[in-house]
Design a protein around this motif. Structure first.
Motif, PDB file in Angstrom:
ATOM      1  N   ARG A   1       0.828  -1.212   0.000  1.00 33.84           N
ATOM      2  CA  ARG A   1       0.000   0.000   0.000  1.00 33.84           C
ATOM      3  C   ARG A   1       0.859   1.257   0.000  1.00 33.84           C
ATOM      4  O   ARG A   1       0.347   2.360   0.243  1.00 33.84           O
TER       5      ARG A   1
ATOM      6  N   LEU B   1      -0.793   4.521  -1.159  1.00 33.29           N
ATOM      7  CA  LEU B   1      -1.751   4.310  -2.238  1.00 33.29           C
ATOM      8  C   LEU B   1      -3.182   4.558  -1.771  1.00 33.29           C
ATOM      9  O   LEU B   1      -4.066   4.818  -2.602  1.00 33.29           O
ATOM     10  N   ASP B   2      -3.425   4.504  -0.469  1.00 34.09           N
ATOM     11  CA  ASP B   2      -4.759   4.790   0.052  1.00 34.09           C
ATOM     12  C   ASP B   2      -5.102   6.272  -0.072  1.00 34.09           C
ATOM     13  O   ASP B   2      -6.282   6.642  -0.077  1.00 34.09           O
TER      14      ASP B   2
ATOM     15  N   GLY C   1      -5.012   8.764  -5.648  1.00 38.90           N
ATOM     16  CA  GLY C   1      -5.986   8.234  -6.588  1.00 38.90           C
ATOM     17  C   GLY C   1      -6.455   9.336  -7.516  1.00 38.90           C
ATOM     18  O   GLY C   1      -6.418  10.526  -7.168  1.00 38.90           O
ATOM     19  N   GLY C   2      -6.889   8.955  -8.721  1.00 36.08           N
ATOM     20  CA  GLY C   2      -7.370   9.952  -9.669  1.00 36.08           C
ATOM     21  C   GLY C   2      -6.271  10.795 -10.271  1.00 36.08           C
ATOM     22  O   GLY C   2      -6.502  11.951 -10.645  1.00 36.08           O
TER      23      GLY C   2
ATOM     24  N   ARG D   1      -4.768   1.054 -11.464  1.00 39.03           N
ATOM     25  CA  ARG D   1      -6.177   1.281 -11.132  1.00 39.03           C
ATOM     26  C   ARG D   1      -6.304   2.141  -9.881  1.00 39.03           C
ATOM     27  O   ARG D   1      -7.111   3.091  -9.848  1.00 39.03           O
ATOM     28  N   ARG D   2      -5.502   1.851  -8.870  1.00 37.24           N
ATOM     29  CA  ARG D   2      -5.603   2.601  -7.616  1.00 37.24           C
ATOM     30  C   ARG D   2      -5.065   4.018  -7.757  1.00 37.24           C
ATOM     31  O   ARG D   2      -5.599   4.956  -7.155  1.00 37.24           O
ATOM     32  N   LEU D   3      -4.009   4.192  -8.538  1.00 39.14           N
ATOM     33  CA  LEU D   3      -3.310   5.472  -8.564  1.00 39.14           C
ATOM     34  C   LEU D   3      -3.857   6.437  -9.609  1.00 39.14           C
ATOM     35  O   LEU D   3      -3.880   7.652  -9.385  1.00 39.14           O
ATOM     36  N   THR D   4      -4.272   5.928 -10.739  1.00 36.32           N
ATOM     37  CA  THR D   4      -4.642   6.829 -11.833  1.00 36.32           C
ATOM     38  C   THR D   4      -6.146   6.952 -12.049  1.00 36.32           C
ATOM     39  O   THR D   4      -6.607   7.948 -12.596  1.00 36.32           O
ATOM     40  N   HIS D   5      -6.950   5.956 -11.639  1.00 38.93           N
ATOM     41  CA  HIS D   5      -8.376   5.983 -11.911  1.00 38.93           C
ATOM     42  C   HIS D   5      -9.170   6.456 -10.697  1.00 38.93           C
ATOM     43  O   HIS D   5      -8.634   6.593  -9.592  1.00 38.93           O
ATOM     44  N   GLY D   6     -10.442   6.675 -10.933  1.00 39.92           N
ATOM     45  CA  GLY D   6     -11.327   7.096  -9.860  1.00 39.92           C
ATOM     46  C   GLY D   6     -11.229   8.587  -9.594  1.00 39.92           C
ATOM     47  O   GLY D   6     -10.442   9.313 -10.219  1.00 39.92           O
TER      48      GLY D   6
ATOM     49  N   THR E   1      -8.061  12.163  -5.101  1.00 38.65           N
ATOM     50  CA  THR E   1      -8.024  12.342  -3.648  1.00 38.65           C
ATOM     51  C   THR E   1      -7.532  13.747  -3.322  1.00 38.65           C
ATOM     52  O   THR E   1      -6.945  14.434  -4.187  1.00 38.65           O
TER      53      THR E   1
END
Length: 512
Positions: A317, A379-380, A383-384, A453-458, A461
């Motif tokens: 993480r 990584l928590d 994001g985005g 997926r965790r770092l670039t999408h969504g 933060t």
């Protein structure tokens, strides 16, 4: 007139490869503290000169003739450039340097990454100390790494191998993160353990043969099988610490996580390669019977490293820690190629070495930039990235797919052909290892896709929303060569392999 590698002009080039960064480090260290930025610029100039010098050996006229030791039909060819001078005559020690197809790509990689790191410090100096001191330490590290790749005498190899210890400790402890001192101590303790074993192995070889000359020792077979097994065991553990190989890898994640960006790039890009290069040049070259004896165990440990690194990455993480554990897996493929003791396996290892240096160097540059700008590597909390910094997200995506081994990029060749080499080695053990390594490759794709997926999408933060999206000129300067070379090596692997067949044939016990 074309000059051969034994011409004094080319021999002087080898000395200059070590003298230029050493002189640059001394000059930078002597500048007053008030001239910190000037010192960093001067260090970058000296690193640039060294990089240009590192490219030059490829233009030397090849002398594929006899080395001068023993019978012409069974002894290895001379290196491209060969410098052999008395060092400590009373002890029979010689200052023997040389470069050939095995060491040349790593010499150029060292020159390039040191230049990029020095240039990177011109823009930003990590908290903890002066940029002047950091730049001088980077140049000293370059001397130690280049000397390791150029040394053709065992004692000289050991000396240069040890030169990097204190500068790397200082880089981590002086400019690293909150737990930097503990990470630096762990790095030193593991490395000293390996150094003791390396010294014991060198002493056994030198006392048993009466020489430390690697050209004379390669393929000579002067040591008994039992002695070769002992020597290879000592050398393999020493080099496995540096590589690092499971279970001697635990210092690496801590060192990478706490090290400043340039420290992580140098550590991953070239310091780890000292271990795998030493295993090929010294371990296999000096003790081929010992290498054959230990090959199954080395192959098993390499595959465990591949699987363990991948599985741990699936649970990580923290960004830099994930990339650090990915290095354990990637270097496992390099060690698997070496363990096969085949031409294709050794070439896969050499390709994997260079590809890992380029791709992981780029990953650590990008990770350092993200962590510095967002104020966190968790990584928590990241994001985005594509919403706030699309260019940075695109570059990270490129580095990630290169690292997972996408065909057409540098990371593909070494890992794919390490598996092929294990298959061609044949037998139940090697076929099983090939299958498990291939599974590890699939897991590599899984954790890098998870990372993207965790770092670039969504949605972005808060930490990413505050991130500055623009990319500075110094950052482009540091990243662009790595991107272009990752593409070039993926399309033209002969850039690394063109001159490796002859020295590798000799190292594997064949005739030149």
């Amino acid at each position: 007139m074309v000059l051969t590698g034994n011409d004094p002009a080319w021999q002087a080039l080898l000395v200059a490869l070590l003298a230029v960064p050493a002189g640059g480090a001394a000059l930078v260290a002597l500048l007053p503290a008030a001239r910190d930025r000037l010192a960093r610029i001067i260090a970058t100039i000296f690193a640039a000169i060294t990089f240009v010098l590192s490219i030059a050996p490829v233009f030397a006229e090849r002398d594929h003739g006899w080395s001068g030791y023993g019978d012409r039909a069974t002894t290895p060819p001379v290196p491209w450039i060969n410098l052999d001078l008395p060092w400590v005559p009373a002890l029979g020690l010689r200052f023997h340097l040389g470069v050939d197809g095995v060491s040349y790509p790593l010499v150029v990689l060292t020159g390039l990454l040191t230049l990029l790191c020095c240039a990177y410090t011109v823009r930003k100096v990590p908290e903890g100390g002066s940029g002047r001191t950091l730049s001088a330490l980077l140049l000293i590290l370059e001397v130690g790494v280049l000397g390791t790749f150029l040394a053709l005498d065992l004692i000289l190899f050991f000396v240069f191998f040890e030169v990097v210890l204190l500068p790397m400790y200082a880089v981590i402890a002086g400019w690293g993160g909150p737990e930097r001192r503990a990470a630096a101590r762990k790095f030193v303790l593991y490395t000293l353990f390996g150094s003791v074993l390396l010294l014991l192995g060198v002493i056994v070889v030198v006392t048993g043969t009466g020489t430390g000359d690697l050209v004379a020792l390669t393929g000579a077979g002067e040591l008994t099988r039992t002695t070769q097994c002992v020597v290879f065991a000592l050398l393999a553990v020493a080099f496995a610490v540096k590589a690092p190989l499971w279970p001697l890898h635990t210092w690496l994640p801590d060192a990478h996580t706490e090290a400043p960006t340039v420290g992580s790039v140098i550590l991953a890009g070239v310091l780890l390669k000292m271990g795998t290069y030493g295993l090929i040049r010294v371990g296999v070259g000096v003790a081929p019977l010992g290498a054959a004896w230990a090959a199954p165990a080395l192959g098993i440990l390499a595959v465990i490293a591949i699987l363990a690194g991948s599985l741990i990455c699936l649970r990580q993480r923290e960004l830099k820690r994930l990339i650090a554990y990915s290095s354990v897996g990637h270097m496992g493929f390099v060690l698997l190629g070496i363990a096969t003791l085949t031409m294709i396996g050794m070439q896969a290892a050499l390709l994997g070495n260079v590809a890992h240096g380029l791709i992981t160097g780029l990953l650590f540059f990008l990770a350092g930039t993200i962590k510095d700008r967002a104020g966190t590597g968790s990584l928590d909390r990241l994001g985005g990235l594509r919403e706030s910094a699309p260019r940075l997200a695109g570059l990270l995506g490129f580095a990630a797919i290169a690292s997972l081994g996408l065909p057409g990029l540098a990371g593909f060749w070494g890992e794919a052909f390490a598996v092929v080499a294990a298959v061609r080695r044949g037998g139940p053990l090697w076929l099983t290892l090939a299958v498990l390594a291939a599974i590890g490759g699939a897991l590599t794709a899984a954790y890098f896709l998870r990372l993207l997926r965790r770092l670039t999408h969504g949605p972005a933060t808060p930490a990413v929303q505050a991130l500055r999206p623009s990319i500075a000129g110094a950052e482009w300067f540091a990243w662009t060569p790595l991107i272009l070379l990752t593409l070039a090596l993926g399309v033209i692997p002969a850039l690394v392999l063109a001159e490796t067949s002859l020295p590798l044939t000799t190292l594997l016990g064949g005739h030149p």
